[in-house]
Write a protein that holds these residues in place. Structure first.
Motif, PDB file in Angstrom:
ATOM      1  N   ARG A 148     -12.486  54.871  41.879  1.00 17.43           N
ATOM      2  CA  ARG A 148     -12.651  54.569  40.461  1.00 17.43           C
ATOM      3  C   ARG A 148     -13.894  55.259  39.940  1.00 17.43           C
ATOM      4  O   ARG A 148     -14.898  55.339  40.642  1.00 17.43           O
ATOM      5  CB  ARG A 148     -12.724  53.055  40.241  1.00 17.43           C
ATOM      6  N   GLU A 149     -13.769  55.742  38.709  1.00 16.04           N
ATOM      7  CA  GLU A 149     -14.840  56.524  38.101  1.00 16.04           C
ATOM      8  C   GLU A 149     -16.157  55.753  38.125  1.00 16.04           C
ATOM      9  O   GLU A 149     -16.224  54.600  37.733  1.00 16.04           O
ATOM     10  CB  GLU A 149     -14.451  56.860  36.660  1.00 16.04           C
ATOM     11  N   GLY A 150     -17.196  56.405  38.621  1.00 16.07           N
ATOM     12  CA  GLY A 150     -18.525  55.803  38.596  1.00 16.07           C
ATOM     13  C   GLY A 150     -18.740  54.692  39.602  1.00 16.07           C
ATOM     14  O   GLY A 150     -19.755  54.002  39.552  1.00 16.07           O
ATOM     15  N   GLU A 151     -17.777  54.480  40.517  1.00 16.49           N
ATOM     16  CA  GLU A 151     -17.940  53.421  41.510  1.00 16.49           C
ATOM     17  C   GLU A 151     -17.731  53.992  42.905  1.00 16.49           C
ATOM     18  O   GLU A 151     -17.061  54.998  43.078  1.00 16.49           O
ATOM     19  CB  GLU A 151     -16.909  52.302  41.278  1.00 16.49           C
ATOM     20  N   ALA A 152     -18.312  53.332  43.886  1.00 16.09           N
ATOM     21  CA  ALA A 152     -18.105  53.769  45.267  1.00 16.09           C
ATOM     22  C   ALA A 152     -16.633  53.521  45.638  1.00 16.09           C
ATOM     23  O   ALA A 152     -16.026  52.572  45.147  1.00 16.09           O
ATOM     24  CB  ALA A 152     -19.012  52.984  46.196  1.00 16.09           C
ATOM     25  N   VAL A 154     -13.415  52.125  47.410  1.00 13.28           N
ATOM     26  CA  VAL A 154     -13.175  50.840  48.072  1.00 13.28           C
ATOM     27  C   VAL A 154     -12.153  51.062  49.173  1.00 13.28           C
ATOM     28  O   VAL A 154     -11.041  51.522  48.921  1.00 13.28           O
ATOM     29  CB  VAL A 154     -12.651  49.783  47.074  1.00 13.28           C
TER      30      VAL A 154
END
Ligand code: CA
Length: 227
Positions: A148-152, A154
């Motif tokens: 997901r954009e801008g997230e590490a 998962v």
């Protein structure tokens, strides 16, 4: 073809006019465009943001284009790369492909050919990685990751991934617990009869990815969550 959001392209080019022309063209074609004017900036962007495809010039300040591609590959960035270069003899193309680029187009180039090659690259990449849109991002089935954009990223367990894959492959379909049990957990039939395991894995997925990743259809079952 998977199209949950606009495809993201990183354009690595130090010729300002060409950057402007290509940015406009790619934007019109439906891409979200980031541009880097030198190899160092490009390396930083490609390592910290998610792109669907990279367009890379060879003669660049700071880090030369093929060196950039090699560095990305050595850091396990698998985003497809198209090299766009005035160096277009067979030996130059060979060097580009050997450095880890998927495609190579000589300058001057035909705009329609560039766009067609980018579409083909992206299609092949999505098919190879088995990428499915999910609420707010993409599920990469092969690596069992949700990006997901801008997230590490998962990371999902095998079973979490199996269940989300079933839902994401049929985003508009409602699945009963029995369906999900059969489709996601069938390996030896040992789960037969325990439909509660479906609820457990929905709970795990929501804990990792947020409540809206899976929607409850009351009294009937589950389906992929809508944004
Ligand atoms: Ca250049």
């Amino acid at each position: 073809m998977v199209e949950s959001s606009r495809a993201r392209v990183l354009l690595v080019e130090d010729d300002g006019e060409l950057v402007e022309m290509l940015s406009t063209l790619l934007d019109e074609e439906g891409y979200e465009v980031d541009a880097a004017r030198d190899g160092q900036r490009a390396l930083h962007l490609a390592l910290t943001r998610r792109y669907d495809v990279l367009v890379v010039d060879r003669g660049l300040p700071a880090i030369e284009g093929l060196d950039l591609v090699e560095r990305l590959r050595s850091r396990a960035v698998t985003t497809p790369v198209l090299v766009l270069s005035a160096l277009a003899k067979p030996a130059d193309r060979v060097a580009g492909l050997d450095a880890g680029a998927e495609d190579y187009l000589g300058k001057p180039f035909d705009v329609d050919e560039l766009l067609a090659r980018l579409r083909a690259l992206r299609r092949r990449h999505l098919e190879a990685a088995d990428v499915l849109p999910v609420n707010g991002g993409q599920l990469e089935v092969l690596t069992r990751q949700v990006l997901r954009e801008g997230e590490a990223p998962v990371r999902l367990s095998e079973r979490e991934c199996a269940m989300l894959t079933v839902l994401a492959r049929n985003p508009k379909r409602m699945f009963s617990r029995r369906d999900l049990l059969a489709l996601a957990f069938t390996e030896d039939g040992s789960e037969a009869g325990s439909e509660a395991v479906v609820d457990t894995y929905v709970h795990y997925l929501r804990r990792k990815l947020g409540r809206r990743i899976v929607a409850t259809v009351h009294g009937r079952g589950y389906q992929l969550g809508r944004p």
